[in-house]
Scaffold this motif. Structure first.
Motif, PDB file in Angstrom:
ATOM      1  N   LEU A  32       0.821  -1.214   0.000  1.00 37.92           N
ATOM      2  CA  LEU A  32       0.000   0.000   0.000  1.00 37.92           C
ATOM      3  C   LEU A  32       0.856   1.265   0.000  1.00 37.92           C
ATOM      4  N   VAL A  33       1.930   1.250   0.785  1.00 38.36           N
ATOM      5  CA  VAL A  33       2.805   2.421   0.889  1.00 38.36           C
ATOM      6  C   VAL A  33       3.710   2.561  -0.341  1.00 38.36           C
ATOM      7  N   ASP A  66       3.418   1.046  -3.477  1.00 41.44           N
ATOM      8  CA  ASP A  66       2.846   0.912  -4.820  1.00 41.44           C
ATOM      9  C   ASP A  66       2.752   2.227  -5.591  1.00 41.44           C
ATOM     10  N   PRO A  67       2.364   3.335  -4.979  1.00 42.48           N
ATOM     11  CA  PRO A  67       2.276   4.567  -5.769  1.00 42.48           C
ATOM     12  C   PRO A  67       3.621   5.236  -6.043  1.00 42.48           C
ATOM     13  N   PHE A 125       4.780  -2.299  -6.193  1.00 40.73           N
ATOM     14  CA  PHE A 125       4.421  -3.406  -5.293  1.00 40.73           C
ATOM     15  C   PHE A 125       5.545  -4.423  -5.148  1.00 40.73           C
ATOM     16  N   SER A 178      -4.165  -5.050  -2.172  1.00 42.90           N
ATOM     17  CA  SER A 178      -3.485  -3.862  -1.631  1.00 42.90           C
ATOM     18  C   SER A 178      -3.191  -2.849  -2.731  1.00 42.90           C
ATOM     19  N   SER A 179      -2.819  -3.337  -3.900  1.00 42.35           N
ATOM     20  CA  SER A 179      -2.572  -2.447  -5.034  1.00 42.35           C
ATOM     21  C   SER A 179      -3.868  -1.759  -5.465  1.00 42.35           C
ATOM     22  N   SER A 199      -4.478   0.904  -3.023  1.00 40.28           N
ATOM     23  CA  SER A 199      -3.547   1.996  -3.303  1.00 40.28           C
ATOM     24  C   SER A 199      -4.036   2.838  -4.485  1.00 40.28           C
ATOM     25  N   SER A 200      -4.587   2.177  -5.490  1.00 38.91           N
ATOM     26  CA  SER A 200      -5.153   2.888  -6.639  1.00 38.91           C
ATOM     27  C   SER A 200      -6.300   3.789  -6.197  1.00 38.91           C
ATOM     28  N   LEU A 205      -6.773   5.046  -3.222  1.00 40.78           N
ATOM     29  CA  LEU A 205      -6.229   6.164  -2.442  1.00 40.78           C
ATOM     30  C   LEU A 205      -5.599   7.215  -3.354  1.00 40.78           C
ATOM     31  N   GLY A 206      -4.886   6.767  -4.394  1.00 46.59           N
ATOM     32  CA  GLY A 206      -4.308   7.707  -5.367  1.00 46.59           C
ATOM     33  C   GLY A 206      -5.394   8.519  -6.051  1.00 46.59           C
ATOM     34  N   GLY A 222       1.190   5.421  -9.828  1.00 47.60           N
ATOM     35  CA  GLY A 222       0.634   6.289  -8.799  1.00 47.60           C
ATOM     36  C   GLY A 222       0.221   7.637  -9.367  1.00 47.60           C
TER      37      GLY A 222
END
Length: 192
Positions: free
Chosen positions: A63-64, A66-67, A73, A97-98, A101-102, A104-105, A150
């Motif tokens: 999560l942290v 990936d972007p 990842f 998780s990816s 992350s997407s 969140l981005g 990201g």
């Protein structure tokens, strides 16, 4: 009267495939070298994360990272492989998780859509112009190639791409995760 500026040409399919193959080969070779020279510290780090936090620890790492351009990842896959996390579990937790992350981005981009500095940043990096030109295809392409994913998700949020469309395009990333996991497992085993 000046001539119009030449527009960038979209990449041909074989160019994209070649880039993916080259990136996968580089990843395999890099993991082989890491497994050959830094096996013990990587196994210790992976085991520490996995034993202390389980799949949630791998998930947070993905999560942290990936972007972030240049990381993605892969650190989660590498440390999960070093900790001997089963292939299926490692793939599923990395894929989910990816995807988070997407999301969140996209959220960061959506919140920054009225911020001029943020908009200038996305424009300067090429993320906003790519999204404007290719729409959802820019996100899908960035999800499977070495392009900064990201930035593509933030540009999607900023540019008004619907959230559900982003999530659908982000599932293409699972192909890259599967190919990367295969390359990492192979490189790791060759470096033993």
């Amino acid at each position: 009267m000046g001539e119009p500026a030449e527009q960038p040409k979209p990449q041909r399919t074989w160019d994209v495939v070649l880039r993916i193959v080259v990136a996968t080969a580089i990843l395999l070779g890099g993991v082989f070298l890491l497994g050959s020279f830094f096996r013990e510290p990587l196994e210790a780090a992976g085991s520490h994360i996995y034993e202390r936090a389980g799949l949630a620890g791998i998930s947070v790492l993905v999560l942290v990272c990936d972007p972030l351009p240049g990381l993605g990842f892969q650190p989660g896959l590498l440390l999960g492989t070093a900790a001997e996390v089963p292939w299926g579990r490692l793939f599923v937790i990395t894929a989910l998780s990816s995807l988070l992350s997407s999301a969140l981005g996209w959220g960061v981009g959506h919140l920054g859509r009225n911020n001029r500095i943020f908009q200038r940043f996305l424009s300067t990096t090429g993320a906003s112009p790519a999204l404007a030109r290719w729409g959802v295809r820019a996100v899908a392409l960035a999800s499977i190639t070495p392009l900064p994913y990201g930035l593509a998700t933030m540009a999607a949020g900023s540019g008004g791409l619907p959230f559900r469309v982003l999530l659908l395009a982000s599932t293409a990333r699972w192909l890259k995760i599967a190919a990367s996991l295969a390359a990492i497992k192979t490189g790791w085993n060759l470096g033993a």
